[in-house]
Design a protein around this motif. Structure first.
Motif, mmCIF file in Angstrom:
data_model
loop_
_atom_site.group_PDB
_atom_site.id
_atom_site.type_symbol
_atom_site.label_atom_id
_atom_site.label_comp_id
_atom_site.label_asym_id
_atom_site.label_seq_id
_atom_site.Cartn_x
_atom_site.Cartn_y
_atom_site.Cartn_z
ATOM 1 N N GLN A 17 0.827 -1.186 0.000
ATOM 2 C CA GLN A 17 0.000 0.000 0.000
ATOM 3 C C GLN A 17 0.874 1.254 0.000
ATOM 4 O O GLN A 17 1.879 1.322 0.683
ATOM 5 N N ILE A 18 0.451 2.202 -0.810
ATOM 6 C CA ILE A 18 1.116 3.498 -0.822
ATOM 7 C C ILE A 18 0.032 4.545 -0.627
ATOM 8 O O ILE A 18 -0.866 4.680 -1.451
ATOM 9 N N LEU A 19 0.097 5.265 0.467
ATOM 10 C CA LEU A 19 -0.925 6.237 0.777
ATOM 11 C C LEU A 19 -0.356 7.642 0.648
ATOM 12 O O LEU A 19 0.741 7.911 1.107
ATOM 13 N N ILE A 20 -1.120 8.499 0.026
ATOM 14 C CA ILE A 20 -0.689 9.887 -0.133
ATOM 15 C C ILE A 20 -1.754 10.776 0.485
ATOM 16 O O ILE A 20 -2.934 10.679 0.153
ATOM 17 N N GLY A 21 -1.326 11.638 1.361
ATOM 18 C CA GLY A 21 -2.267 12.568 1.961
ATOM 19 C C GLY A 21 -3.039 11.942 3.103
ATOM 20 O O GLY A 21 -2.806 10.824 3.521
ATOM 21 N N CYS A 22 -3.987 12.653 3.611
ATOM 22 C CA CYS A 22 -4.749 12.192 4.769
ATOM 23 C C CYS A 22 -5.812 11.201 4.347
ATOM 24 O O CYS A 22 -6.077 11.007 3.174
ATOM 25 N N ASN A 23 -6.465 10.585 5.298
ATOM 26 C CA ASN A 23 -7.423 9.520 5.042
ATOM 27 C C ASN A 23 -8.829 10.098 4.904
ATOM 28 O O ASN A 23 -9.760 9.696 5.578
ATOM 29 N N ASN A 24 -8.994 11.024 4.013
ATOM 30 C CA ASN A 24 -10.271 11.702 3.802
ATOM 31 C C ASN A 24 -11.126 10.908 2.832
ATOM 32 O O ASN A 24 -10.703 10.575 1.738
ATOM 33 N N VAL A 44 5.717 2.501 -9.665
ATOM 34 C CA VAL A 44 4.687 2.981 -8.743
ATOM 35 C C VAL A 44 5.084 4.331 -8.156
ATOM 36 O O VAL A 44 4.272 5.264 -8.089
ATOM 37 N N ASN A 45 6.338 4.449 -7.744
ATOM 38 C CA ASN A 45 6.808 5.704 -7.149
ATOM 39 C C ASN A 45 6.773 6.856 -8.152
ATOM 40 O O ASN A 45 6.433 7.990 -7.805
ATOM 41 N N GLN A 46 7.119 6.568 -9.405
ATOM 42 C CA GLN A 46 7.078 7.614 -10.425
ATOM 43 C C GLN A 46 5.646 8.060 -10.703
ATOM 44 O O GLN A 46 5.387 9.250 -10.920
ATOM 45 N N PHE A 47 4.734 7.114 -10.718
ATOM 46 C CA PHE A 47 3.330 7.470 -10.935
ATOM 47 C C PHE A 47 2.820 8.341 -9.796
ATOM 48 O O PHE A 47 2.098 9.324 -10.015
ATOM 49 N N ARG A 48 3.209 8.006 -8.579
ATOM 50 C CA ARG A 48 2.779 8.777 -7.405
ATOM 51 C C ARG A 48 3.170 10.242 -7.552
ATOM 52 O O ARG A 48 2.407 11.144 -7.185
ATOM 53 N N LYS A 49 4.353 10.495 -8.115
ATOM 54 C CA LYS A 49 4.840 11.872 -8.242
ATOM 55 C C LYS A 49 4.042 12.689 -9.259
ATOM 56 O O LYS A 49 4.124 13.918 -9.275
ATOM 57 N N THR A 50 3.286 12.015 -10.138
ATOM 58 C CA THR A 50 2.496 12.731 -11.150
ATOM 59 C C THR A 50 1.133 13.164 -10.618
ATOM 60 O O THR A 50 0.415 13.893 -11.306
ATOM 61 N N LEU A 51 0.779 12.719 -9.407
ATOM 62 C CA LEU A 51 -0.562 12.939 -8.891
ATOM 63 C C LEU A 51 -0.655 14.195 -8.028
ATOM 64 O O LEU A 51 0.332 14.653 -7.458
ATOM 65 N N GLU A 52 -1.861 14.708 -7.936
ATOM 66 C CA GLU A 52 -2.111 15.889 -7.152
ATOM 67 C C GLU A 52 -2.014 15.560 -5.661
ATOM 68 O O GLU A 52 -2.254 14.428 -5.244
ATOM 69 N N SER A 53 -1.691 16.546 -4.883
ATOM 70 C CA SER A 53 -1.627 16.378 -3.441
ATOM 71 C C SER A 53 -2.995 15.951 -2.905
ATOM 72 O O SER A 53 -4.026 16.467 -3.331
ATOM 73 N N GLY A 54 -2.986 15.005 -1.973
ATOM 74 C CA GLY A 54 -4.231 14.528 -1.392
ATOM 75 C C GLY A 54 -4.799 13.297 -2.062
ATOM 76 O O GLY A 54 -5.787 12.742 -1.603
ATOM 77 N N THR A 55 -4.179 12.845 -3.149
ATOM 78 C CA THR A 55 -4.638 11.635 -3.823
ATOM 79 C C THR A 55 -4.211 10.412 -3.019
ATOM 80 O O THR A 55 -3.088 10.354 -2.514
ATOM 81 N N LYS A 56 -5.093 9.462 -2.917
ATOM 82 C CA LYS A 56 -4.814 8.237 -2.165
ATOM 83 C C LYS A 56 -4.620 7.070 -3.125
ATOM 84 O O LYS A 56 -5.474 6.801 -3.971
#
Length: 380
Positions: A17-24, A44-56
């Motif tokens: 699991q890779i979680l980004i931002g809070c659990n909203n 996976v890590n590279q894809f994470r960097k393309t996403l907006e802040s707060g994306t889970k």
């Protein structure tokens, strides 16, 4: 398919699991159930960097494709009656469906027939029009899961491999030859020295290929010499197995095996005495696909992930780190692939054109294959 029930290597994605931002609960999120080792952690890590802040993001690795198929079935089962929800310690509590799931191409017909998945929106997949026609044809199906050029698109392939011949160089050295095609399996010196997959489509298919026919031949009863060829091949075989067929090859109990590249390739660097080749007359192709479970709502992150996997530079990383091929042209250099794997991973268009997916056959034809395979194995 048996190949997809075999535990794949431990390399590749290592994080569940890779979680980004809070659990909203209202935040944008993407949940993917994927085959362990089929996507590198770097990707996976590279894809994470393309996403907006707060994306889970939630990546859930599984060891076997059949687990993914069973999970798809579970998600589509009727909901429990209200009172059953209060039974303590229930063992089969449902989890929320993933947005995308890894599925093998051999399972695609059943998934469509059982209404476990839904079509993809190709207008949101940038690389779709550039995809080789062979790949487009594979995933265009009717509602019964059969190939249909006018059908909907039910999956997005992201990596693939072949059925290959793997052999013990040391054992064959005294005969001064190495296998190059299916016809080599009939050589006298290999009598009782071969292991074949315990799979009628694979075994009968390679004999059909030797005879210049298709893996997907419908009426095999009309193929001249097929039974004779199968009987002769059976005399060459020491055993049939789809999971432990490589161990006897390593210890020298067998000299040659037919197997799936996903099983074979990881062993080549560990056991230099082993060699592998794609048969020159063509072979069977398997593919891992992204599918969308039925009932899952549209999410722009679904198409973004597929588009990301289909970027040439990302496809190169999938090739390099998972030791498979990509449906996306990448122009990958020889230097990027270790020498023992170059013949297996560098895309030879001529061989690709001669090779085939194991496509759905009619129930009657499937029965023909199963009956003939059983007769072959039971022959004295």
């Amino acid at each position: 398919m048996d190949r997809r029930s075999f535990l794949l290597g431990t390399s590749g994605i290592l994080v569940s699991q890779i979680l980004i931002g809070c659990n909203n609960q209202n935040q944008n999120q993407l949940k993917i159930q994927l085959l362990k080792g089929s996507i590198p952690g770097q990707v996976v890590n590279q894809f994470r960097k393309t996403l907006e802040s707060g994306t889970k993001l939630n990546f859930v690795p599984i060891n076997q494709i059949n687990i993914a198929f069973k999970q798809l079935q579970t998600w589509q089962q009727p909901k429990e009656p209200g009172w059953e929800r209060f039974i303590p310690f229930r063992q089969n509590q449902k989890t929320a469906p993933s947005d995308l799931v890894t599925l093998g191409d051999y399972w695609l017909k059943a998934a469509i027939e059982q209404k476990l998945i839904q079509p993809l929106e190709t207008e949101e997949i940038k690389q779709w029009s550039a995809l080789n026609q062979k790949w487009q044809q594979l995933v265009k199906r009717n509602n019964q899961g059969n190939i249909d050029p006018n059908g909907q698109v039910w999956a997005a392939p992201y990596r693939w491999g072949n059925t290959v011949i793997v052999y013990n160089r040391e054992k064959l050295r005294e005969f001064d030859w190495q296998p190059t095609d299916w016809s080599d399996l009939w050589r006298e010196e290999l009598r009782s020295r071969i292991s074949l997959l315990n799979h009628p489509r694979e075994v009968i298919g390679l004999v059909l290929k030797k005879l210049g026919k298709s893996y997907n031949t419908e009426n095999i009863a009309k193929i001249a010499n097929l039974e004779t060829e199968l009987q002769t091949l059976n005399q060459q075989v020491k055993f049939y197995d789809s999971t432990t067929y490589l161990e006897p090859l390593i210890i020298g109990d067998t000299w040659l095996a037919v197997g799936w590249s996903s099983d074979v390739i990881p062993l080549l660097s560990r056991y230099p005495k082993l060699g592998a080749v794609i048969p020159q007359s063509g072979t069977a192709i398997w593919a891992d696909l992204w599918v969308k479970p039925a009932g899952v709502k549209k999410n722009d992150l679904q198409s973004r992930w597929i588009n990301f996997c289909w970027q040439p530079d990302i496809a190169k990383q999938i090739i390099k780190f998972t030791e498979t091929n990509s449906p996306i042209p990448t122009n990958i250099a020889d230097a990027d692939i270790s020498k023992p794997l170059q013949r297996l991973l560098l895309n030879n268009q001529n061989l690709f054109n001669k090779s085939e997916f194991l496509l759905p056959l009619s129930p009657d034809t499937n029965k023909q294959y199963e009956t003939l395979f059983k007769q072959m194995k039971n022959a004295a």
